[in-house]
Design an enzyme around this catalytic site. Structure first.
Site, PDB file in Angstrom:
ATOM      1  N   HIS A 104       1.380 -11.813   9.470  1.00 12.85           N
ATOM      2  CA  HIS A 104       2.583 -12.241   8.765  1.00 12.85           C
ATOM      3  C   HIS A 104       3.045 -13.590   9.337  1.00 12.85           C
ATOM      4  CE1 HIS A 104       6.281 -11.849   6.496  1.00 12.85           C
ATOM      5  NE2 HIS A 104       6.900 -12.323   7.565  1.00 12.85           N
ATOM      6  N   GLU A 148      -2.103 -18.827  12.923  1.00 12.26           N
ATOM      7  CA  GLU A 148      -2.560 -17.560  12.346  1.00 12.26           C
ATOM      8  C   GLU A 148      -4.066 -17.403  12.536  1.00 12.26           C
ATOM      9  OE1 GLU A 148      -1.317 -16.567   8.344  1.00 12.26           O
ATOM     10  OE2 GLU A 148       0.390 -17.911   8.493  1.00 12.26           O
ATOM     11  N   LEU A 197       0.853  -1.193   0.000  1.00 12.61           N
ATOM     12  CA  LEU A 197       0.000   0.000   0.000  1.00 12.61           C
ATOM     13  C   LEU A 197       0.889   1.244   0.000  1.00 12.61           C
ATOM     14  CD1 LEU A 197      -2.474  -1.385   2.653  1.00 12.61           C
ATOM     15  CD2 LEU A 197      -3.005  -0.975   0.235  1.00 12.61           C
ATOM     16  N   ASN A 212      -2.144  -6.365   9.750  1.00 13.21           N
ATOM     17  CA  ASN A 212      -1.704  -7.433   8.839  1.00 13.21           C
ATOM     18  C   ASN A 212      -1.321  -8.656   9.654  1.00 13.21           C
ATOM     19  OD1 ASN A 212      -0.727  -8.635   6.370  1.00 13.21           O
ATOM     20  ND2 ASN A 212       1.360  -8.154   7.020  1.00 13.21           N
TER      21      ASN A 212
HETATM   22  C1  GRF Z   1      -0.889 -16.281   5.303  1.00 13.98           C
HETATM   23  O1  GRF Z   1       0.175 -17.155   5.611  1.00 13.98           O
HETATM   24  C2  GRF Z   1      -0.595 -14.892   5.811  1.00 13.98           C
HETATM   25  O2  GRF Z   1       0.144 -14.874   6.991  1.00 13.98           O
HETATM   26  C3  GRF Z   1       0.216 -14.304   4.689  1.00 13.98           C
HETATM   27  O3  GRF Z   1      -0.378 -14.816   3.516  1.00 13.98           O
HETATM   28  C4  GRF Z   1      -1.002 -16.060   3.805  1.00 13.98           C
HETATM   29  C5  GRF Z   1      -2.429 -15.935   3.365  1.00 13.98           C
HETATM   30  O4  GRF Z   1      -3.127 -17.146   3.483  1.00 13.98           O
HETATM   31  N1  GRF Z   1       0.247 -12.872   4.777  1.00 13.98           N
HETATM   32  P1  GRF Z   1      -4.699 -17.169   3.349  1.00 13.98           P
HETATM   33  O5  GRF Z   1      -5.043 -16.522   2.019  1.00 13.98           O
HETATM   34  O6  GRF Z   1      -5.282 -16.420   4.490  1.00 13.98           O
HETATM   35  O7  GRF Z   1      -5.096 -18.616   3.370  1.00 13.98           O
END
Ligand code: GRF
Length: 217
Positions: free
Chosen positions: A111, A176, A95, A109
């Site tokens: 990561h 995540e 961005l 975000n």
């Molecule tokens: C994830 O590993 C996230 O951390 C990274 O990109 C990937 C996206 O996966 N930024 P998804 O599209 O949410 O399955």
């Protein structure tokens, strides 16, 4: 309960989006997704949003001659939907500074590494090649520098001896999915603020919820 309005930006698979859709479907979750935007028309994640009856928009970056005009349309679309917090979930576009200034501390975000280590798009392979024994994921505010804003929460995930980048990615992805909704809950319930580039409890104290290890649950 007044819910924080989320706009989710994706480019692909959308598994984090799905995890957020699941979290938002809980009655007492303090946020709701009002819009999902993809910069790619064939992003698989769009299907998750459509199935959940969430508004979707495709803003194809290829149709724009420069980054700022893409970001201007993105900005207008998010404002028009009443978005209050932008969540990048596998959004593969940088961005512009202009856009980030329009949304101060309103973009987050996820990561797939323990930042500030292993920034960028190749983190799993770099983790494997480096020989570190622990990796993980980070939810952070977005600032002008890539993968560098104030850290909201992290989860540690072990790197196992036979891991390759795909097996590691799969293990981290599970964390995540837990971390992202948890971090958004902290923001939406006004539990955190930023002071001196650090995320702290609104009352100024350290909060235990910021760091946890979902992989050990
Ligand atoms: C994830 O590993 C996230 O951390 C990274 O990109 C990937 C996206 O996966 N930024 P998804 O599209 O949410 O399955």
């Amino acid at each position: 309960m007044k819910k924080l309005k989320l706009g989710i930006l994706i480019s692909g698979r959308g598994s984090n989006l799905q995890a957020l859709i699941n979290a938002c479907s809980e009655n007492n979750y303090p946020a709701e997704i009002v819009l999902v935007i993809s910069n790619k028309p064939d992003a698989q994640g769009l299907k998750h949003a459509i199935e959940a009856n969430i508004e979707t928009q495709v803003i194809e970056h290829n149709n724009y001659s420069d980054r700022e005009s893409f970001d201007k349309d993105l900005n207008e679309t998010l404002y028009a939907s009443g978005v209050e917090l932008i969540c990048l979930a596998g959004f593969m576009r940088l961005l512009s500074g202009w856009f980030i200034e329009k949304w101060p501390n309103k973009i987050i975000n996820i990561h797939p590494s323990l930042l500030p280590a292993f920034k960028g798009t190749n983190s799993h392979a770099e983790v494997i090649n480096s020989g570190v024994k622990i990796s993980g994921c980070t939810v952070h505010f977005v600032t002008k520098d890539m993968d560098a804003g104030p850290i909201i929460m992290q989860a540690a995930v072990p790197v196992l001896p036979n891991d390759n980048k795909d097996s590691l990615a799969k293990r981290i992805l599970k964390s995540e999915h837990k971390c992202y909704s948890h971090a958004i809950r902290l923001i939406a319930s006004n539990k955190i603020k930023i002071k001196n580039q650090l995320v702290i409890d609104i009352s100024g104290n350290k909060i235990d919820e910021i760091t946890f290890n979902p992989s050990l649950e």
